[in-house]
Design a protein around this motif. Sequence first.
Motif, PDB file in Angstrom:
ATOM      1  N   ILE A  11       0.836  -1.206   0.000  1.00 26.05           N
ATOM      2  CA  ILE A  11       0.000   0.000   0.000  1.00 26.05           C
ATOM      3  C   ILE A  11       0.870   1.255   0.000  1.00 26.05           C
ATOM      4  N   SER A 162      -6.701   1.043  -1.433  1.00 28.24           N
ATOM      5  CA  SER A 162      -6.413   1.010   0.002  1.00 28.24           C
ATOM      6  C   SER A 162      -5.838   2.321   0.515  1.00 28.24           C
ATOM      7  N   TRP A 165      -8.428   4.448   2.281  1.00 25.78           N
ATOM      8  CA  TRP A 165      -8.798   3.960   3.604  1.00 25.78           C
ATOM      9  C   TRP A 165      -7.671   4.198   4.610  1.00 25.78           C
ATOM     10  N   ALA A 190     -10.193  -3.319  -0.088  1.00 25.34           N
ATOM     11  CA  ALA A 190      -9.200  -2.305   0.264  1.00 25.34           C
ATOM     12  C   ALA A 190      -9.393  -1.827   1.693  1.00 25.34           C
ATOM     13  N   ALA A 193      -7.895  -4.416   3.839  1.00 23.62           N
ATOM     14  CA  ALA A 193      -6.435  -4.375   3.771  1.00 23.62           C
ATOM     15  C   ALA A 193      -5.876  -3.245   4.625  1.00 23.62           C
ATOM     16  N   ALA A 194      -6.498  -2.084   4.570  1.00 22.95           N
ATOM     17  CA  ALA A 194      -6.037  -0.944   5.370  1.00 22.95           C
ATOM     18  C   ALA A 194      -6.240  -1.212   6.856  1.00 22.95           C
TER      19      ALA A 194
END
Length: 341
Positions: A11, A162, A165, A190, A193-194
């Motif tokens: 990211i 991501s 976020w 996303a 994932a964040a």
Amino acid sequence: MNDLLPTHLDIEQAAKAVYAAMPATPQYSWPLLNVALGTEAWVKHENHTPTGAFKIRGGLVYLQTLAQLPQARRVRGVISATRGNHGQSVGFAARRYGIAATIVVPEGNSKEKNAAMQALGVELIEHGKEFQESREHAAMLAERDALHMIPSFHRDLVAGVSTYWMELLRAQPDLDVLFVPIGQGSGICAAAAARRALNVRTRVIGVVSAHAQAYKLSFESRSKIESPVSTLIADGMACRVPDDASLAVILDQVDEVIAVSDNEVADAMKLYFTATHNVAEGAGAAALAAAMQIRHRLQGQRIGLTLSGGNVDHDMFAQILCRPDAEEQQQQALADNRRVA
């Protein structure tokens, strides 16, 4: 899910491509929205990107990867299917990296979204009655014309998305819950994932259209289920067939999935404008619609909403602004009932 979701390092690398082309977007807590919801809400304004939607972030990362391939492996062009925002993302990034782009949209697609994609230099093709037929046609053209087919869901796309976020959760790390619309899944994956990258405990609630329930039905049954699409307003969530990879992440990472009707989405679009003077398209207002639907459960919590896109045709938006508020509709219905009685 480690192989499907981007890591913290992924990211951060994606952010370099994103911020080379655009700044971070703001997040605000709007007093009138807080009153309507009865709690503290933070809105992430992805309607403020250069294409008016969050998708641009993923496109920038994905196409940068293609552009950096050795000469012998470079593609002659890219192709994808969309209802609009993904296509604008591809067009914006393809122009930035000097790659030819073709986009397939359903027949009768938004004229304004079509015009926006063409303004970015894409070759636009209308085919099929809904998104799935457009995607199948794009895959056929990719094979026939030796074009690179950009998927609706990919790890690079998720890494790019991501970044927004990460912006929100770094600015507001103590949010109790995020509401995220589900189209083909890059936005909600996303968010997961964040959340993982920042090690926060925020719950993630997915939002689908009540008139396109494939992901909700699949989430509840824990298996892939197709469902017909009939939404007239939330085209960004008009998914008939779930993506296998995004569904796997959703089943593993998402806490709940809520369905919102076209009427609820329209009310949320109007509320966004009257409370914040921001324009939201249907899918862009879905997170707020879901929060309004379960606001009795949210008291005392701090929530995150994504205004994920503002690309709505002006004719549709004018009709929505002129419709009665939900409270006015209830009062009118009561008055009608009294007259009948």
